[in-house]
Scaffold this active site. Structure first.
Site, PDB file in Angstrom:
ATOM      1  N   GLU A  65       0.944  -1.216  -0.060  1.00 37.54           N
ATOM      2  CA  GLU A  65       0.077  -0.241  -0.024  1.00 37.54           C
ATOM      3  C   GLU A  65       0.759   1.294   0.011  1.00 37.54           C
ATOM      4  O   GLU A  65       0.492   2.360   0.577  1.00 37.54           O
ATOM      5  CB  GLU A  65      -1.030   0.040   1.169  1.00 37.54           C
ATOM      6  CG  GLU A  65      -2.363  -0.657   0.868  1.00 37.54           C
ATOM      7  CD  GLU A  65      -3.470  -0.360   1.743  1.00 37.54           C
ATOM      8  OE1 GLU A  65      -3.533   0.923   1.957  1.00 37.54           O
ATOM      9  OE2 GLU A  65      -4.240  -1.155   2.067  1.00 37.54           O
ATOM     10  N   TYR A 103      -6.988   4.071  -9.027  1.00 36.18           N
ATOM     11  CA  TYR A 103      -6.485   3.814  -7.660  1.00 36.18           C
ATOM     12  C   TYR A 103      -5.223   2.792  -7.960  1.00 36.18           C
ATOM     13  O   TYR A 103      -5.209   1.697  -8.412  1.00 36.18           O
ATOM     14  CB  TYR A 103      -7.536   3.155  -6.931  1.00 36.18           C
ATOM     15  CG  TYR A 103      -6.973   2.740  -5.435  1.00 36.18           C
ATOM     16  CD1 TYR A 103      -7.143   3.389  -4.377  1.00 36.18           C
ATOM     17  CD2 TYR A 103      -6.518   1.302  -5.211  1.00 36.18           C
ATOM     18  CE1 TYR A 103      -6.536   3.042  -3.333  1.00 36.18           C
ATOM     19  CE2 TYR A 103      -5.993   0.989  -3.983  1.00 36.18           C
ATOM     20  CZ  TYR A 103      -6.097   1.727  -3.082  1.00 36.18           C
ATOM     21  OH  TYR A 103      -5.457   1.568  -1.836  1.00 36.18           O
ATOM     22  N   GLU A 105      -1.587   1.114  -6.175  1.00 36.78           N
ATOM     23  CA  GLU A 105      -0.680   1.052  -5.115  1.00 36.78           C
ATOM     24  C   GLU A 105       0.778   0.139  -5.443  1.00 36.78           C
ATOM     25  O   GLU A 105       0.604  -0.542  -6.700  1.00 36.78           O
ATOM     26  CB  GLU A 105      -1.221  -0.307  -4.120  1.00 36.78           C
ATOM     27  CG  GLU A 105      -2.414   0.171  -3.611  1.00 36.78           C
ATOM     28  CD  GLU A 105      -2.937  -0.962  -2.520  1.00 36.78           C
ATOM     29  OE1 GLU A 105      -2.277  -2.129  -2.306  1.00 36.78           O
ATOM     30  OE2 GLU A 105      -3.939  -0.761  -2.137  1.00 36.78           O
ATOM     31  N   HIS A 160      -0.777  -8.111  -2.302  1.00 36.96           N
ATOM     32  CA  HIS A 160      -1.767  -7.600  -1.574  1.00 36.96           C
ATOM     33  C   HIS A 160      -3.261  -7.864  -2.399  1.00 36.96           C
ATOM     34  O   HIS A 160      -3.478  -7.358  -3.390  1.00 36.96           O
ATOM     35  CB  HIS A 160      -1.574  -6.049  -1.242  1.00 36.96           C
ATOM     36  CG  HIS A 160      -2.862  -5.338  -0.482  1.00 36.96           C
ATOM     37  ND1 HIS A 160      -3.142  -3.982  -0.502  1.00 36.96           N
ATOM     38  CD2 HIS A 160      -3.655  -5.959   0.402  1.00 36.96           C
ATOM     39  CE1 HIS A 160      -4.203  -3.834   0.148  1.00 36.96           C
ATOM     40  NE2 HIS A 160      -4.394  -4.997   0.752  1.00 36.96           N
ATOM     41  N   ASP A 194      -0.444  -8.850   2.963  1.00 37.32           N
ATOM     42  CA  ASP A 194      -1.872  -8.818   3.334  1.00 37.32           C
ATOM     43  C   ASP A 194      -2.706  -9.584   2.337  1.00 37.32           C
ATOM     44  O   ASP A 194      -3.110  -9.021   1.400  1.00 37.32           O
ATOM     45  CB  ASP A 194      -2.380  -7.410   3.377  1.00 37.32           C
ATOM     46  CG  ASP A 194      -3.745  -7.128   3.655  1.00 37.32           C
ATOM     47  OD1 ASP A 194      -4.386  -8.064   3.928  1.00 37.32           O
ATOM     48  OD2 ASP A 194      -4.200  -6.059   3.712  1.00 37.32           O
ATOM     49  N   ASP A 239      -3.015 -11.042   7.326  1.00 37.19           N
ATOM     50  CA  ASP A 239      -1.450 -11.023   6.699  1.00 37.19           C
ATOM     51  C   ASP A 239      -0.995 -12.310   7.050  1.00 37.19           C
ATOM     52  O   ASP A 239      -1.232 -12.757   8.382  1.00 37.19           O
ATOM     53  CB  ASP A 239      -0.703  -9.599   7.716  1.00 37.19           C
ATOM     54  CG  ASP A 239      -1.581  -8.357   7.257  1.00 37.19           C
ATOM     55  OD1 ASP A 239      -0.906  -7.778   6.700  1.00 37.19           O
ATOM     56  OD2 ASP A 239      -2.525  -8.228   8.020  1.00 37.19           O
ATOM     57  N   HIS A 279      -2.914  -2.243  10.165  1.00 34.33           N
ATOM     58  CA  HIS A 279      -2.438  -3.923  10.166  1.00 34.33           C
ATOM     59  C   HIS A 279      -1.111  -3.946  10.966  1.00 34.33           C
ATOM     60  O   HIS A 279      -0.271  -2.785  10.958  1.00 34.33           O
ATOM     61  CB  HIS A 279      -1.841  -4.173   8.711  1.00 34.33           C
ATOM     62  CG  HIS A 279      -3.117  -4.499   7.816  1.00 34.33           C
ATOM     63  ND1 HIS A 279      -3.503  -5.799   7.489  1.00 34.33           N
ATOM     64  CD2 HIS A 279      -3.871  -3.742   7.179  1.00 34.33           C
ATOM     65  CE1 HIS A 279      -4.478  -5.665   6.798  1.00 34.33           C
ATOM     66  NE2 HIS A 279      -5.084  -4.468   6.315  1.00 34.33           N
TER      67      HIS A 279
END
Ligand SMILES: *[C@@H]1O[C@H](CO)[C@@H](O)[C@H](O)[C@H]1NC(C)=O
Length: 296
Positions: A65, A103, A105, A160, A194, A239, A279
């Site tokens: 992230e 969006y 990451e 992720h 994650d 995770d 997290h």
């Protein structure tokens, strides 16, 4: 410049010795979803202060992230980390900017370059239009080499998952691991990050169909009962650290895999901790090579 580079090498060598003398008798691999790590967090001294304390515990951290289109936040994090922990030199390897639409990451490996090096890497692709079989965000794999660990070479795959696609993506990861093991001619791979591999994202009846879980070659070191979330309202093992390969499994320090509760370790309130991430990092230790142990 020959003299300068010789001095630089000597300096790195001394740092390495010093580092090995100072740190614990194991090699720590961590995965950390730093919720929406971008310029706002990078500009927050309290958050950055906590992050460098957390990251400086690990020889490698697979960060998820990272969200900054200009790449400045991660650059600032590395600079702060190298300032905070002068016994090592930290470097990074960034994935592509991943995700559908606007969006995005990134996954980033942050590692101590005086202890471990990256000899190869591979970015798996995002979903292509018309191809429902692919990941929302492609996993990122790197092949590490270290003279200090009980195993010389190992592969880390950081991922992720998209929460709603978690069960499907865990199955895709199984195929991806097989492909990568074939390509890189190794059995020793670790999937970490994650994975949203808990709670409502994986219905109880879905586990039986998840090959990454059912195949006996894959060892899930973070169990379903672990809580990797910061909030006291949630309790889920989102995770995970999953190890394949007898040699890599043999190099793992038994029972060392766990979530790192930084709320407790840094004496934070729940609110302060949530300002850092929702997290906790998950981590596992590898045994050191006999030679590295003698140097201790
Ligand atoms: C983490 O530590 C805090 C503070 O000691 C505690 O309240 C919380 O329950 C712990 N969380 C987990 C998941 O262990």
């Amino acid at each position: 410049t020959g003299w300068a580079s010789a001095m630089a090498r000597l300096f790195t060598f001394l740092l390495t010795l010093l580092g090995v003398h100072l740190v614990a008798a194991a090699f720590k691999i961590c995965a950390f979803n730093i919720r929406s790590f971008g310029r706002a967090k990078a500009a927050n001294q309290k958050v950055m202060g906590a992050l460098v304390q957390i990251l400086s515990r690990c020889d490698i951290t697979a960060i998820q992230e990272v969200r900054d289109s200009r790449g400045i936040a991660i650059q600032m994090l590395l600079r702060e980390l190298n300032r905070y922990d002068r016994s090592h030199h930290y470097s990074r390897l960034e994935s592509k900017r991943l995700g559908r639409g606007s969006y995005k990451e990134q996954n980033v490996f942050v590692y101590r370059m005086d202890v471990v090096s990256i000899i190869d890497w591979r970015q798996f692709e995002d979903e292509k239009i018309g191809n429902t079989e692919a990941f929302v965000r492609g996993p990122f794999a790197a092949r590490f080499h270290s003279l200090f660990t009980a195993i010389l070479d190992f592969v880390l795959i950081v991922h992720h998952t998209s929460p709603r696609e978690a069960a499907h993506e865990l199955n895709l990861l199984f195929d991806m691991c097989k492909e990568l093991m074939e390509q890189w001619k190794t059995e020793n791979v670790m999937v970490l990050g994650d994975l949203n591999a808990a709670g409502a994202y994986i219905p109880a009846n879905a586990w039986a169909r998840i090959r990454l879980r059912q195949d006996l070659g894959f060892h899930w070191l973070i169990s379903d009962t672990e809580d990797t979330t910061v909030s006291h309202r949630t309790c889920c093992a989102y995770d995970r650290i999953i190890v394949h390969g007898e040699e890599l499994l043999g190099a793992v320090v038994p029972r060392s895999a766990k979530a790192f509760n930084f709320t407790q370790a840094l004496g934070l309130s729940e609110e302060e901790a949530l300002g850092i991430s929702d997290h906790y990092p998950v981590e596992v230790n590898l045994r050191l090579a006999p030679k590295a142990q003698r140097e201790l």
